[in-house]
Scaffold this motif. Sequence first.
Motif, short mmCIF file in Angstrom:
data_model
loop_
_atom_site.label_atom_id
_atom_site.label_comp_id
_atom_site.label_asym_id
_atom_site.label_seq_id
_atom_site.Cartn_x
_atom_site.Cartn_y
_atom_site.Cartn_z
N ALA A 183 100.67 11.16 -32.75
CA ALA A 183 99.41 10.53 -32.32
C ALA A 183 99.71 9.28 -31.48
O ALA A 183 99.02 9.01 -30.49
CB ALA A 183 98.57 10.16 -33.53
N GLN B 106 98.45 8.71 -27.72
CA GLN B 106 97.51 7.64 -27.39
C GLN B 106 98.14 6.59 -26.47
O GLN B 106 97.45 5.98 -25.66
CB GLN B 106 96.97 7.00 -28.66
CG GLN B 106 96.08 7.91 -29.49
CD GLN B 106 94.96 8.54 -28.68
OE1 GLN B 106 94.93 9.76 -28.47
NE2 GLN B 106 94.03 7.72 -28.20
N SER C 34 89.25 2.28 -29.25
CA SER C 34 89.37 3.65 -29.78
C SER C 34 90.70 4.28 -29.37
O SER C 34 91.20 5.16 -30.05
CB SER C 34 88.20 4.50 -29.31
OG SER C 34 88.22 4.61 -27.90
N GLU D 206 93.07 2.99 -31.99
CA GLU D 206 92.61 3.35 -33.34
C GLU D 206 92.93 4.82 -33.65
O GLU D 206 93.23 5.17 -34.79
CB GLU D 206 91.12 3.09 -33.49
CG GLU D 206 90.74 1.62 -33.65
CD GLU D 206 91.28 0.98 -34.92
OE1 GLU D 206 91.71 1.70 -35.83
OE2 GLU D 206 91.31 -0.27 -34.98
N ARG D 207 92.91 5.67 -32.63
CA ARG D 207 93.21 7.10 -32.85
C ARG D 207 94.69 7.31 -33.16
O ARG D 207 95.06 8.38 -33.65
CB ARG D 207 92.81 7.91 -31.62
CG ARG D 207 91.31 8.07 -31.51
CD ARG D 207 90.91 9.04 -30.40
NE ARG D 207 89.47 8.97 -30.21
CZ ARG D 207 88.88 8.71 -29.05
NH1 ARG D 207 89.57 8.53 -27.98
NH2 ARG D 207 87.56 8.65 -28.98
#
Lengths: 216, 173
Positions: free
Chosen positions: A148, A152, A169, A172-173
């Motif tokens: 992830a 990101q 975001s 945060e992801r």
Amino acid sequence: MRNYLIINASPRPKSTSLLLANMCKAYLDEHERQATVVSMYQGGGPDGLIDAIMGADVVVISGPCYVNTYPAAVIKLLTEWEKRACNGQIIYGMIQGGMPYSHTHKSGLNMLELFAAKNGLSYKGGFICGLGPLINGGTIDKLPNSKALRRQLTVFFANICNEAESGASVYERARMRVPALLARILANFMNRSIDKKYAARGYDACAESPYKTDNI
Amino acid sequence: MITIVSDNQVAHYGEAVREKLTERGVEAVHLVITEDGIKPCYGCDGCQTKSFLRCVFRDDADRILPYIAQSDTFVIVTPLTYGGYSYQAKLIVDKLALLGDVHYYVKDRELVKGTGSCKYFVIGVSEDCGEAEAKAFEYLVHETHVITGWQGKAFISPKIYDADMIAKEITCS
């Protein structure tokens, strides 16, 4: 061609901040942007960087989180930059620290945003990376949230490349969720490791700070 | 004992708070950070590998850290700078980890560091800060309280709090 300056704000020669800076440069190079990574602690410290900043269109500051925000040297850099008059650059931040929670490190990005607002720069966002010291500049593939995180970071680097806004975001992801039970297991694991490391050097990790018994 | 540590640009604010605390019968010491007196934390880990929890560099922190370590309460006085500390103030803040417990704990379901029961106040000196900067400053100090377990508060002075109000809040906390 637009100039991208990526500032490594870690004082360590090998660090996760430098790793992130180099990853950002690699992405920008692939997309045919003119990107340079400079270290804040080389060539006379923050003062020496101002000329490079003046020649940049986009500035990215990648640094560690010391007590909830960037280290002191970044504040010195910003105050020196302010004295030289800012010329409307775009600014992004990357901040990495040990705790896996973004709220622990967010003040670093808040600082860049306020600096930009005060000086007519365009702050377009930042990226918070937890657990950074675990890899100590190695590879992000060793982090439990590496997939992830890599995905990101690519989104974030693309935003930098396109000089686009990058909201919370995006990071945060990538954030690793640490439930309370896992937090307890991690704390026990890290504490045992700390005790062992200190014992190997003849120190008692439970001893009080030596500053508590200094003469004042 | 209460230790107040001021950036030298705003030392008069720190001194005013010390005077108000003394008037209230509290023992308070005021230390001023000298210009370029403290070296940055270089993240060298020398404090973990060479000199147990003591910075390996000799600088003005050698004078200041023992006072902080031996106080129940300490106060940092800083020009409010982009919603946080000034360079000088942050130099000492960056070294506060030297004073804490090196272990991790879980509080409110999150990992934190254990640093004892100290009270930590920060006075951000500003006459005209905006709402965003004030919020950022309070958030920064709050997060330090969260991770350390310290109690305390962020004050913006003189815009919101004067020295008397600050001394009152510190002594009543």
